[in-house]
Scaffold this motif. Structure first.
Motif, PDB file in Angstrom:
ATOM      1  N   PRO A 158       0.837  -1.200   0.000  1.00 17.20           N
ATOM      2  CA  PRO A 158       0.000   0.000   0.000  1.00 17.20           C
ATOM      3  C   PRO A 158       0.871   1.249   0.000  1.00 17.20           C
ATOM      4  O   PRO A 158       2.022   1.221   0.422  1.00 17.20           O
ATOM      5  CB  PRO A 158      -0.810  -0.119   1.298  1.00 17.20           C
ATOM      6  CG  PRO A 158       0.002  -1.027   2.162  1.00 17.20           C
ATOM      7  CD  PRO A 158       0.711  -1.950   1.235  1.00 17.20           C
ATOM      8  N   ALA A 159       0.313   2.333  -0.489  1.00 14.90           N
ATOM      9  CA  ALA A 159       1.036   3.606  -0.517  1.00 14.90           C
ATOM     10  C   ALA A 159       1.338   4.045   0.920  1.00 14.90           C
ATOM     11  O   ALA A 159       0.652   3.651   1.868  1.00 14.90           O
ATOM     12  CB  ALA A 159       0.194   4.663  -1.221  1.00 14.90           C
ATOM     13  N   TYR A 160       2.384   4.866   1.085  1.00 17.40           N
ATOM     14  CA  TYR A 160       2.785   5.340   2.413  1.00 17.40           C
ATOM     15  C   TYR A 160       1.623   6.090   3.045  1.00 17.40           C
ATOM     16  O   TYR A 160       1.047   6.985   2.454  1.00 17.40           O
ATOM     17  CB  TYR A 160       4.005   6.257   2.311  1.00 17.40           C
ATOM     18  CG  TYR A 160       4.492   6.747   3.631  1.00 17.40           C
ATOM     19  CD1 TYR A 160       5.147   5.890   4.500  1.00 17.40           C
ATOM     20  CD2 TYR A 160       4.280   8.047   4.044  1.00 17.40           C
ATOM     21  CE1 TYR A 160       5.595   6.311   5.721  1.00 17.40           C
ATOM     22  CE2 TYR A 160       4.722   8.481   5.268  1.00 17.40           C
ATOM     23  CZ  TYR A 160       5.391   7.619   6.108  1.00 17.40           C
ATOM     24  OH  TYR A 160       5.833   8.046   7.329  1.00 17.40           O
ATOM     25  N   GLY A 161       1.264   5.705   4.227  1.00 18.30           N
ATOM     26  CA  GLY A 161       0.185   6.354   4.954  1.00 18.30           C
ATOM     27  C   GLY A 161      -1.173   5.709   4.707  1.00 18.30           C
ATOM     28  O   GLY A 161      -2.115   5.976   5.434  1.00 18.30           O
ATOM     29  N   ALA A 162      -1.303   4.877   3.683  1.00 17.81           N
ATOM     30  CA  ALA A 162      -2.577   4.223   3.413  1.00 17.81           C
ATOM     31  C   ALA A 162      -2.722   3.027   4.351  1.00 17.81           C
ATOM     32  O   ALA A 162      -1.751   2.353   4.664  1.00 17.81           O
ATOM     33  CB  ALA A 162      -2.626   3.753   1.961  1.00 17.81           C
ATOM     34  N   PRO A 163      -3.939   2.786   4.821  1.00 21.61           N
ATOM     35  CA  PRO A 163      -4.105   1.636   5.722  1.00 21.61           C
ATOM     36  C   PRO A 163      -3.889   0.333   4.962  1.00 21.61           C
ATOM     37  O   PRO A 163      -4.336   0.169   3.833  1.00 21.61           O
ATOM     38  CB  PRO A 163      -5.550   1.759   6.204  1.00 21.61           C
ATOM     39  CG  PRO A 163      -6.224   2.589   5.165  1.00 21.61           C
ATOM     40  CD  PRO A 163      -5.173   3.494   4.595  1.00 21.61           C
ATOM     41  N   ALA A 164      -3.163  -0.565   5.569  1.00 21.47           N
ATOM     42  CA  ALA A 164      -2.891  -1.860   4.942  1.00 21.47           C
ATOM     43  C   ALA A 164      -3.930  -2.873   5.415  1.00 21.47           C
ATOM     44  O   ALA A 164      -4.466  -2.771   6.513  1.00 21.47           O
ATOM     45  CB  ALA A 164      -1.489  -2.334   5.314  1.00 21.47           C
ATOM     46  N   ALA A 165      -4.210  -3.839   4.567  1.00 18.22           N
ATOM     47  CA  ALA A 165      -5.139  -4.895   4.949  1.00 18.22           C
ATOM     48  C   ALA A 165      -4.475  -5.764   6.009  1.00 18.22           C
ATOM     49  O   ALA A 165      -3.264  -5.963   5.993  1.00 18.22           O
ATOM     50  CB  ALA A 165      -5.493  -5.723   3.725  1.00 18.22           C
ATOM     51  N   PRO A 166      -5.249  -6.265   6.951  1.00 14.33           N
ATOM     52  CA  PRO A 166      -4.636  -7.115   7.976  1.00 14.33           C
ATOM     53  C   PRO A 166      -4.121  -8.398   7.348  1.00 14.33           C
ATOM     54  O   PRO A 166      -4.645  -8.862   6.332  1.00 14.33           O
ATOM     55  CB  PRO A 166      -5.788  -7.391   8.944  1.00 14.33           C
ATOM     56  CG  PRO A 166      -7.021  -7.151   8.162  1.00 14.33           C
ATOM     57  CD  PRO A 166      -6.671  -6.111   7.138  1.00 14.33           C
ATOM     58  N   PRO A 167      -3.067  -8.975   7.929  1.00 13.92           N
ATOM     59  CA  PRO A 167      -2.528 -10.208   7.353  1.00 13.92           C
ATOM     60  C   PRO A 167      -3.517 -11.353   7.521  1.00 13.92           C
ATOM     61  O   PRO A 167      -4.405 -11.328   8.369  1.00 13.92           O
ATOM     62  CB  PRO A 167      -1.250 -10.452   8.162  1.00 13.92           C
ATOM     63  CG  PRO A 167      -1.464  -9.724   9.445  1.00 13.92           C
ATOM     64  CD  PRO A 167      -2.339  -8.545   9.107  1.00 13.92           C
ATOM     65  N   ALA A 168      -3.364 -12.378   6.693  1.00 14.02           N
ATOM     66  CA  ALA A 168      -4.223 -13.552   6.775  1.00 14.02           C
ATOM     67  C   ALA A 168      -4.017 -14.236   8.123  1.00 14.02           C
ATOM     68  O   ALA A 168      -2.978 -14.079   8.763  1.00 14.02           O
ATOM     69  CB  ALA A 168      -3.893 -14.506   5.636  1.00 14.02           C
ATOM     70  N   TYR A 169      -5.010 -15.007   8.521  1.00 13.63           N
ATOM     71  CA  TYR A 169      -4.941 -15.675   9.811  1.00 13.63           C
ATOM     72  C   TYR A 169      -3.716 -16.569   9.873  1.00 13.63           C
ATOM     73  O   TYR A 169      -3.484 -17.389   9.006  1.00 13.63           O
ATOM     74  CB  TYR A 169      -6.215 -16.494  10.053  1.00 13.63           C
ATOM     75  CG  TYR A 169      -6.211 -17.196  11.383  1.00 13.63           C
ATOM     76  CD1 TYR A 169      -6.443 -16.487  12.548  1.00 13.63           C
ATOM     77  CD2 TYR A 169      -5.933 -18.554  11.484  1.00 13.63           C
ATOM     78  CE1 TYR A 169      -6.422 -17.114  13.775  1.00 13.63           C
ATOM     79  CE2 TYR A 169      -5.914 -19.195  12.703  1.00 13.63           C
ATOM     80  CZ  TYR A 169      -6.158 -18.461  13.852  1.00 13.63           C
ATOM     81  OH  TYR A 169      -6.126 -19.077  15.073  1.00 13.63           O
ATOM     82  N   PRO A 202       2.724 -10.407  10.221  1.00 14.95           N
ATOM     83  CA  PRO A 202       2.542  -9.130   9.529  1.00 14.95           C
ATOM     84  C   PRO A 202       3.821  -8.720   8.814  1.00 14.95           C
ATOM     85  O   PRO A 202       4.919  -9.057   9.238  1.00 14.95           O
ATOM     86  CB  PRO A 202       2.204  -8.159  10.655  1.00 14.95           C
ATOM     87  CG  PRO A 202       2.765  -8.780  11.875  1.00 14.95           C
ATOM     88  CD  PRO A 202       2.699 -10.269  11.668  1.00 14.95           C
ATOM     89  N   ALA A 203       3.664  -7.990   7.742  1.00 10.19           N
ATOM     90  CA  ALA A 203       4.827  -7.520   6.985  1.00 10.19           C
ATOM     91  C   ALA A 203       5.289  -6.208   7.594  1.00 10.19           C
ATOM     92  O   ALA A 203       4.516  -5.254   7.697  1.00 10.19           O
ATOM     93  CB  ALA A 203       4.441  -7.328   5.525  1.00 10.19           C
ATOM     94  N   TYR A 204       6.521  -6.154   8.019  1.00  9.67           N
ATOM     95  CA  TYR A 204       7.083  -4.932   8.588  1.00  9.67           C
ATOM     96  C   TYR A 204       7.928  -4.246   7.534  1.00  9.67           C
ATOM     97  O   TYR A 204       8.703  -4.873   6.819  1.00  9.67           O
ATOM     98  CB  TYR A 204       7.946  -5.253   9.818  1.00  9.67           C
ATOM     99  CG  TYR A 204       7.131  -5.782  10.961  1.00  9.67           C
ATOM    100  CD1 TYR A 204       6.341  -4.929  11.712  1.00  9.67           C
ATOM    101  CD2 TYR A 204       7.133  -7.126  11.280  1.00  9.67           C
ATOM    102  CE1 TYR A 204       5.587  -5.404  12.759  1.00  9.67           C
ATOM    103  CE2 TYR A 204       6.383  -7.615  12.326  1.00  9.67           C
ATOM    104  CZ  TYR A 204       5.613  -6.746  13.069  1.00  9.67           C
ATOM    105  OH  TYR A 204       4.871  -7.213  14.100  1.00  9.67           O
TER     106      TYR A 204
END
Length: 147
Positions: free
Chosen positions: A34-45, A49-51
């Motif tokens: 996602p673009a900087y500052g845009a909310p990212a979708a939560p990771p799959a169960y 998470p991607a840092y």
């Protein structure tokens, strides 16, 4: 006994496997971040998470920090000396920042401005103190309090 060449009864046959989906080559590209500052979708169960790395700005000039700190020390702890150090290091840092493109220009400017303003106020205070002391001494002499 059963003969090796005879096919097995339908209830004994294994179920037919589903046909495999056609393989596509090359494999599809992963989705763009996602673009900087845009909310990212939560990771799959169950997925981690991607840092991403925090965006770093330019390195802050060390003399700019020294300039601001010494100017403030000159105001509160060591008058005149701290302000002179703040003025000198501030001008040096602004010159270095212009040449190298480092960060900290605001810190250097603040150190120079605080140094000059407070040095001017200190000198004005010293002049007023000497003038006030001279007036007191002159009045004491007129009143006959000299020794």
């Amino acid at each position: 006994m059963s003969d090796q060449n005879t096919p097995a009864a339908p209830e004994e046959q294994p179920p037919a496997a589903a046909p495999a989906p056609p393989a596509s080559y090359p494999p599809p590209a992963p989705p763009a971040p996602p673009a900087y500052g845009a909310p990212a979708a939560p990771p799959a169960y169950g997925a981690a998470p991607a840092y991403t790395a925090y965006p770093q700005g330019p390195k802050t000039n060390t003399l700019a920090i020294v300039s601001l700190v010494s100017s403030l020390v000159g105001v509160f702890v060591i008058p005149v000396i701290g302000q002179i150090v703040g003025i000198i290091t501030g001008h040096m840092s602004l010159s270095q920042i212009k040449q190298t493109g480092e960060g900290g220009r605001g810190l250097g400017l603040a150190g120079v401005i605080i140094g000059w303003v407070t040095l001017g106020l200190a000198i004005l205070g010293i002049i007023l103190f000497i003038a006030w002391f001279g007036v007191i001494f002159a009045n004491a002499r007129e009143m006959g309090y000299s020794s």
